[in-house]
Enzyme design. Sequence first.
Site, PDB file in Angstrom:
ATOM      1  CE1 TYR A  65      66.168 108.323 103.243  1.00 39.55           C
ATOM      2  CE2 TYR A  65      68.416 109.076 103.554  1.00 39.55           C
ATOM      3  CZ  TYR A  65      67.333 108.336 103.978  1.00 39.55           C
ATOM      4  OH  TYR A  65      67.406 107.628 105.145  1.00 39.55           O
ATOM      5  CG  HIS A  89      61.890 103.848 103.117  1.00 42.49           C
ATOM      6  ND1 HIS A  89      62.138 103.998 104.467  1.00 42.49           N
ATOM      7  CD2 HIS A  89      60.595 103.456 103.011  1.00 42.49           C
ATOM      8  CE1 HIS A  89      61.048 103.688 105.146  1.00 42.49           C
ATOM      9  NE2 HIS A  89      60.095 103.361 104.284  1.00 42.49           N
ATOM     10  CE  LYS A 105      67.877 102.273 103.149  1.00 45.79           C
ATOM     11  NZ  LYS A 105      66.514 101.757 103.354  1.00 45.79           N
TER      12      LYS A 105
END
Length: 405
Positions: A304, A312, A359
């Site tokens: 993060y 996120h 991600k």
Amino acid sequence: MSLITPQSREPGKKKGNFRRNDNNRIYANPLPLVFSPEEKNVWSSHKVLGLFGLAGSRIQNPHCEGVFDAHTRSVWVTNSDYSTTLWRRGFFGKGTLSRSEPSWLARQINARQNAEKNMVSEQVTAKRRAERKQFKLDRARAIAQAAAAAEAAFAEGRILTVEETGIVIPSAATWKPSRPASPPPPAPEPSTPTTQKDPPEDEDIIPENMEHLQLTLQEAFFLAWTLDCLMIVDPDTHAAMSLQQIWQTFQLVHFPLYFSASQELSNLRFDNPFLINYVVYHHYRSLGWVVRSGIKFCVDYLLYKRGPVFHHAEFAIVVCPVYEDEQDRETCPFDLQNVDPFSWTWLSTVNRVNSQVQKTLVLTYVTIPSRSRCHSVLLASPACLQFFTVREVVLRRFIPARMRD
């Protein structure tokens, strides 16, 4: 959190901005160490220190305390103040009864104060049945009292009105549930002074905090060694462990025979799971990333920028140990993950899972130094970390709908 009323909001501001401002205030410190300015008694002192490249500030160290637990391979922080400090200053650890932030006690208190709002359908049905039963009992009791009073008045030859009795028979439209009265206390002796006390209500009793903050071995050693803000206590002797004891114990706990026989320090190896994972954890923490567990997305770590309450995670890390000498792999007593080559099915699955949640998958290769080149004596201290190397490979899944430009 501060209460924001509609009148206090500035025109053109959104509701989310106030929550963001609260998060910026609560989680303002990225690490447990806080740099606070010194009292400016002398104005020129800070100017003089600035000429020599020195800052006129001091470091506030929280000095938290945790207990090592070998069965869970973690460190438990039971003090609520320490837990809050470690979470709000760097997002270290995880609440044992919460998803991330240790908020079990706050949720229990909030549930008691807002029981009506947080009840599920089964609880609402049970509550309505209990109230209906209580209404019938109150109505029957009032009717019996009114009948007894009317019968007594009739025996005396007079007519008793409702106003004279003072008994009101409840109706379903006006009846409200009331707390059942507790039985009166026994009468005290004449010589004993009487002191009437009201019984405490259940809502006023704060429940015992059953939750603690659980730190991984990597987080605990990073706080103890790098930041010097965590003291780890031995559960058997209840004494503070030295840095050397912490370093060696965190390695020995991964041996299969840790609980059955004492391990010799000469058996320490460079392919210890604690060392491999700590190298990766320390690498990204030192670069300013907030490192959290990634088991939810089938990876080892999540990175993060500021923390889970802000954004996120942007990167998903898979730790891949690589042996410098293949002979060391044959004598390895640990069951290391991701040592063997990946199958395309596994790699495609993990990459697709993390791509769907925006991600980027990163394969972090940790090169394990050879035992023939580096003696095991180096493992007695963190000085052995300099012999590890970290390499990164970024994978991106090709999505035609997003990559046409």
